[in-house]
Design a protein around this motif. Structure first.
Motif, short mmCIF file in Angstrom:
data_model
loop_
_atom_site.label_atom_id
_atom_site.label_comp_id
_atom_site.label_asym_id
_atom_site.label_seq_id
_atom_site.Cartn_x
_atom_site.Cartn_y
_atom_site.Cartn_z
N ILE A 424 0.84 -1.21 0.00
CA ILE A 424 0.00 0.00 0.00
C ILE A 424 0.87 1.25 0.00
O ILE A 424 0.62 2.21 -0.75
N ARG A 425 1.93 1.25 0.82
CA ARG A 425 2.82 2.41 0.85
C ARG A 425 3.61 2.53 -0.45
O ARG A 425 3.93 3.64 -0.89
N GLN A 426 3.90 1.41 -1.09
CA GLN A 426 4.54 1.47 -2.40
C GLN A 426 3.62 2.14 -3.41
O GLN A 426 4.06 2.99 -4.20
N VAL A 427 2.34 1.77 -3.38
CA VAL A 427 1.37 2.36 -4.31
C VAL A 427 1.23 3.86 -4.03
O VAL A 427 1.17 4.67 -4.97
N ILE A 428 1.18 4.23 -2.76
CA ILE A 428 1.05 5.65 -2.41
C ILE A 428 2.25 6.44 -2.92
O ILE A 428 2.11 7.53 -3.50
N ALA A 429 3.46 5.90 -2.71
CA ALA A 429 4.67 6.59 -3.18
C ALA A 429 4.68 6.69 -4.70
O ALA A 429 5.02 7.75 -5.26
N CYS A 430 4.31 5.62 -5.38
CA CYS A 430 4.29 5.63 -6.85
C CYS A 430 3.21 6.57 -7.38
O CYS A 430 3.41 7.22 -8.42
N THR A 431 2.08 6.65 -6.69
CA THR A 431 1.03 7.58 -7.11
C THR A 431 1.50 9.02 -6.97
O THR A 431 1.26 9.85 -7.86
N LYS A 432 2.18 9.30 -5.86
CA LYS A 432 2.73 10.65 -5.67
C LYS A 432 3.71 10.97 -6.79
O LYS A 432 3.72 12.09 -7.33
N ARG A 433 4.52 9.98 -7.18
CA ARG A 433 5.48 10.21 -8.27
C ARG A 433 4.77 10.44 -9.59
O ARG A 433 5.23 11.26 -10.41
N VAL A 521 -0.77 -0.15 -10.51
CA VAL A 521 -1.91 0.30 -9.69
C VAL A 521 -1.85 1.81 -9.51
O VAL A 521 -2.88 2.50 -9.57
N ALA A 522 -0.64 2.35 -9.30
CA ALA A 522 -0.50 3.79 -9.07
C ALA A 522 -0.94 4.59 -10.30
O ALA A 522 -1.55 5.66 -10.16
N ARG A 523 -0.65 4.08 -11.47
CA ARG A 523 -1.06 4.79 -12.68
C ARG A 523 -2.58 4.83 -12.81
O ARG A 523 -3.14 5.84 -13.27
N VAL A 524 -3.24 3.77 -12.39
CA VAL A 524 -4.71 3.77 -12.40
C VAL A 524 -5.23 4.77 -11.37
O VAL A 524 -6.18 5.52 -11.65
N MET A 525 -4.61 4.81 -10.20
CA MET A 525 -5.03 5.76 -9.17
C MET A 525 -4.86 7.20 -9.66
O MET A 525 -5.70 8.06 -9.41
N ALA A 526 -3.76 7.45 -10.37
CA ALA A 526 -3.55 8.79 -10.91
C ALA A 526 -4.52 9.10 -12.05
O ALA A 526 -4.85 10.26 -12.29
#
Length: 951
Positions: A424-433, A521-526
């Motif tokens: 989850i923290r990996q996804v959050i960091a990648c989403t921020k990026r 997953v982060a790209r989908v969140m963004a």
């Protein structure tokens, strides 16, 4: 001569001096002892493991020369060989197993203890990179790895599975996300390598990393790349080094990490590695192609490689005398590292008088001489002694290492996971990026906004004020069809992002920053907020300009399906990107898929015909998410609408016809009816019903989830990032075919002997001298005075050049000296009139006259980055430069003849038909020089200028 050059860091109104003082006061040893980049117990590191490699042999697929793919090849290959090759990656039994293997590393044995530094030397292509990547347990891209590698007693398999981020390889090329700034790059690395409890130290460590390498002034500057303006080449190299240190690894392999650094900075970097190795008991392996004596003296051991064979392993201080005793001669003032590398070069090496015949020369002979020496015996004894030490201590260091690594992880991370923070923290960091990347490239962002608004207005105007009666039935479907498709089509740009960022994701996966699926997953969140804004802009324009039913419920359903369909199609593109080896494959298969989805949507060819007996592959309709979205928006618009029949659609027509006996020709109309019910029209024409509205919504969501799951699985299981250099690719010509046929990569000794016999030949020297004599000469003097260059920076200004004076005249070679980031590149760009932003002030003259418009054309400028059209051949690139840049009065035949001389001068005859994208670093650099030489600046009576500026 150049005088008074200002540092690139000199900032108008800034605090550069204060920053420099802080960097000078920074104590690396004290910072390391505080445990910021690794935990300590007392004065010793809690993570320390040595590396043992025994009988290490690495083999790769033999790479000969191949021919470039042409358009017919691509068309035929799409549904044949290309599809087969992609499928064979996922289905093992389809793979060919008869490929010829080539030995890259041959039977290496040795040990590097914790707290030791080993220097790996060899010419480019000798096997240094292969050795470092294998030691770092980065074995993807190699066909076969034999032998044993262990880390303090931990087997390579266990290390790969549980402690991947503790053994890292820092590659030679600096690959980063260009639109991130330096601060964001460091912050992201630390966010993924620091557990939540210690996250407060992240800014402190990021600041320390910038001070450590003297790049505090670049904090908010983009990292950049060949196409994006950012930090200098040397500063980008320091960013790469610092990012690797942020991984807090225990064993680090550095591959030519001083490339792009000036001599002073390179020595400081090596001293920093020495301090970190000593204080943190790290295990450090370094390969350098130009190591100064100061750097060499910092090393504990040295390994010399010649064509994949180990010709020396042992103490760094004993290597020079060993080769002198073999019969080689070390010239005066030559550094030890250069001497050891020259041993492997038949052209550069020298022999002591009387030892020419007895001294071993080939890699096989040098390897045999080393295995028969006392140093080989000592090396094997050192390996055995370290293994005994591990057994006697019951692998205490390895156990402590495992405990420390586990203690540094977040509580939710399992013991067997190599990652530091939870998914989850990996996804959050990648989403921020992802949002950092978005705002770092505002040009692309605003371009997309402009395209959406302009296309919405243009297409909306085509359907503006469409009729509410039966005349508008089909066109209303067209406006809805375009609404569903447009934003999904625009999202094709995500293919390039997904494929181009693959190398960065693969490297950071090796550093155990995050799972590749976290990026998916982060790209989908963004996507959720970004696509939401795009849909808002587009739907508001399209809905009201095309005169769709002004009903709040209908508008929001229309909005919802455009939104979810865009997300679904974007996920489809990313799925193809995750399954495709190259951007070419991704674009081809995504384009084919998109066209099939459009054809089988059910608008141009109605659903009733698609599912009939006459249309091939009609079943695609059922697996087409766009079809479900189209049915939803169409039934949403028409279901409760009653359309008046247009007078043109009433039959029969003619004089005296009773309207009571006229009927409407539109499908779904009742007998003698002058109105058509929308639901009946859809049921008859398309077999659509509004009862399927939320079913269709669920189907689109299901397909989106399916595409996302496939993408996640593909990114986790498959890696398309190649390892090592590939084969040269030639265009299809008779000369190239002869070259490929004559190539014999497996006959290494023959190649070596041929090169030996070529030494000292006079024929090549004469040809080279003739080519040099043909290069155009200049008699002009170039001067510049009080040159200043100022650029906008963070709302203010920064002066990069300050009162620079100098001159250049024929026969005089000028070297620009200065630390990385001092402004050398900036000065070259300014003098060659290639600055596109900022303000340039000062005076520049040629023979006392101001510069004319032709100055830039008559100036050869070789950039630090080798930028070329990768689809051209070497000869095509040189001819293109000569034909367009030489004087138009020069006959074409003379231009081509001059290109032949340039090819001879740069020794590119054998590869002149090679595709540029397949060239190595050294070959690309020669081509860069050749492109400028081929321009052959014209000589005029008032301006005789021929400058060549090298960066």
């Amino acid at each position: 001569m150049v005088t008074d050059a200002a540092d690139e860091e000199s900032e108008v109104g800034g605090n550069t001096e204060a920053q420099g003082k802080d960097e000078d006061d920074f104590e690396l040893g004290e910072f390391m002892r505080e445990g910021h980049l690794g935990q300590h117990k007392g004065d010793k590191s809690a993570k320390k493991v040595g590396v043992i490699y025994k009988n290490l042999t690495v083999k790769g697929v033999g790479a000969g020369a191949t021919f470039v793919r042409t358009l017919p090849d691509a068309i035929l290959g799409t549904f044949g060989p290309d599809l087969y090759h992609i499928l064979s990656r996922f289905i093992p039994f389809l793979r060919h197993k008869n490929s010829e293997l080539k030995t890259l590393i041959n039977d290496f044995s040795g040990v590097v203890r914790d707290g030791e530094m080993m220097l790996v030397l060899g010419r480019p292509g000798a096997g240094c990179t292969t050795f470092l990547k294998t030691i770092a347990n980065n074995r993807e891209g190699y066909a076969q790895v034999d032998g044993e590698v262990s880390y303090g007693g931990i087997p390579a398999e266990k290390q790969r599975k549980m402690y991947r981020g503790e053994v890292n390889y820092n590659m030679e090329d600096d690959i980063h996300f260009a639109t991130l700034n330096v601060w964001q790059t460091f912050m992201f690395a630390l966010l993924t390598k620091t557990k939540k409890k210690a996250s407060g130290d992240i800014p402190l460590i990021a600041e320390a990393l910038m001070k450590m390498f003297g790049i505090s002034h670049t904090k908010m500057t983009l990292v950049g790349d060949e196409y994006t303006r950012g930090v200098s080449g040397g500063e980008r190299k320091r960013v790469s080094i610092a990012e690797t240190l942020a991984s807090k690894s225990t064993v680090v392999c550095w591959d030519n990490s001083t490339r792009g650094l000036d001599a002073s900075t390179a020595l400081d970097y090596a001293k920093s590695l020495r301090i970190m190795t000593d204080v943190s008991n790290r295990t450090t392996l370094v390969t350098l192609y130009q190591a100064g004596q100061g750097i060499y003296d910092l090393m504990d051991k040295v390994l010399v490689i010649d064509q994949g064979r180990c010709i020396f392993t042992g103490p760094a201080g004993a290597a020079k005398q060993y080769f002198i005793d073999l019969g080689f001669e070390c010239p005066e003032r030559q550094t030890t590292a250069d001497f050891l590398t020259a041993i492997t070069d038949p052209v550069e090496r020298k022999f002591r008088p009387g030892c020419e015949a007895s001294t071993p020369k080939t890699p096989v002979e040098l390897e045999r001489a080393f295995r028969e020496s006392s140093f080989y015996i000592r090396n094997m004894q050192d390996v055995e002694a370290y293994e005994q030490h591990l057994e006697q201590t019951n692998h205490e260091d390895a156990k402590e290492f495992e405990e420390t690594v586990q203690a540094g992880k977040s509580k939710t991370v399992t013991k067997k996971s190599p990652y530091t923070v939870s998914f989850i923290r990996q996804v959050i960091a990648c989403t921020k990026r992802e949002f950092w990347l978005l705002w770092g490239d505002t040009t692309t962002l605003w371009t997309k906004v402009f395209i959406i608004i302009s296309n919405g207005l243009i297409v909306g105007s085509l359907f503006y004020g469409q009729s509410l009666n039966t005349d508008g039935a089909f066109s209303r479907g067209g406006s809805l069809f375009f609404s569903i498709l447009f934003l999904g089509w625009l999202q094709l740009t995500e293919l390039m992002k997904a494929v181009s960022g693959r190398a960065v994701v693969a490297r950071q996966k090796e550093y155990a920053f995050y799972r590749p699926s976290a990026v998916s997953v982060a790209r989908v969140m963004a996507d959720f907020p970004v696509i939401l804004v795009q849909v808002c802009l587009f739907t508001v324009i399209m809905y009201f300009m095309t005169n769709l039913d002004v009903d709040a419920g209908k508008f929001w359903i229309y909005f919802l399906f455009v939104y979810v369909n865009t997300i679904c199609v974007t996920a489809l593109y990313r799925m193809f990107a995750s399954l495709s080896p190259t951007i070419d494959d991704a674009v081809r298969f995504s384009g084919i898929a998109l066209n099939l989805l459009i054809i089988y949507t059910g608008y141009v060819i109605p659903k009733t015909q698609l599912l009939g007996d006459y249309i091939w592959f009609g079943w695609i309709y059922y697996i087409n998410p766009i079809a479900y979205s189209f049915e939803a928006v169409l039934t949403n618009e028409f279901s409760d609408r009653t359309m008046q029949c247009s007078p043109d659609n009433l039959v029969p027509q003619g004089p005296g016809i009773d309207p009571a006996f006229q009927g409407c020709t539109l499908t779904g109309a009742a007998v003698n009816a002058h109105t058509v019910n929308g639901a009946a029209y859809l049921e008859t024409q398309y077999t659509y019903t509004r009862a399927h509205l939320w079913r269709n919504f669920g189907v689109v969501i299901a397909y989106t989830v399916l595409y996302l799951l496939v993408t996640i699985a593909a990114t986790e299981l498959f890696s398309f990032v190649g390892g090592g250099g590939g084969a040269l690719v030639f265009k299809k010509s008779k000369k190239a075919k002869q070259q490929v046929k004559a190539a014999s990569p497996s006959d290494e000794e023959k190649i070596e002997s041929d090169s030996d016999t070529a030494v000292g030949g006079s024929t090549g020297e004469k040809e080279e001298q003739e080519a040099l004599d043909s290069i155009v000469k200049s008699e002009s003097i170039f001067t510049w005075r009080d040159v200043e260059y100022t650029v906008p920076y963070n709302g203010g200004e920064r002066k990069l050049l300050n009162k620079v004076n100098g001159y250049a005249k024929p026969g005089l070679m000028i070297a620009l000296m200065g630390a990385s980031g001092a402004g050398k590149t900036t000065l070259l760009n300014t003098l060659s009139q290639r600055q596109k932003t900022g303000v340039v002030q000062g005076e520049m003259f040629v023979d006392g006259r101001p510069l004319g418009k032709e100055f830039q054309r008559n100036t050869g400028f070789c950039e630090q980055m080798d930028l070329h059209d990768g689809t051209s051949t070497i000869r095509e690139a040189l001819e293109f430069s000569a034909i367009l840049r030489q004087d138009r009065k020069v006959p074409r035949a003379e231009k081509i003849a001059y290109v032949d001389k340039v090819i001879d001068l740069l020794e590119l005859n054998d590869m002149q038909d090679a595709i540029i994208s397949s060239l190595g670093v050294e070959q690309r650099k020669r081509l860069t020089i050749g492109v400028e030489l081929a321009a052959k600046p014209s000589l005029r009576e008032y301006l005789a200028l021929s400058w060549f500026i090298f960066e």
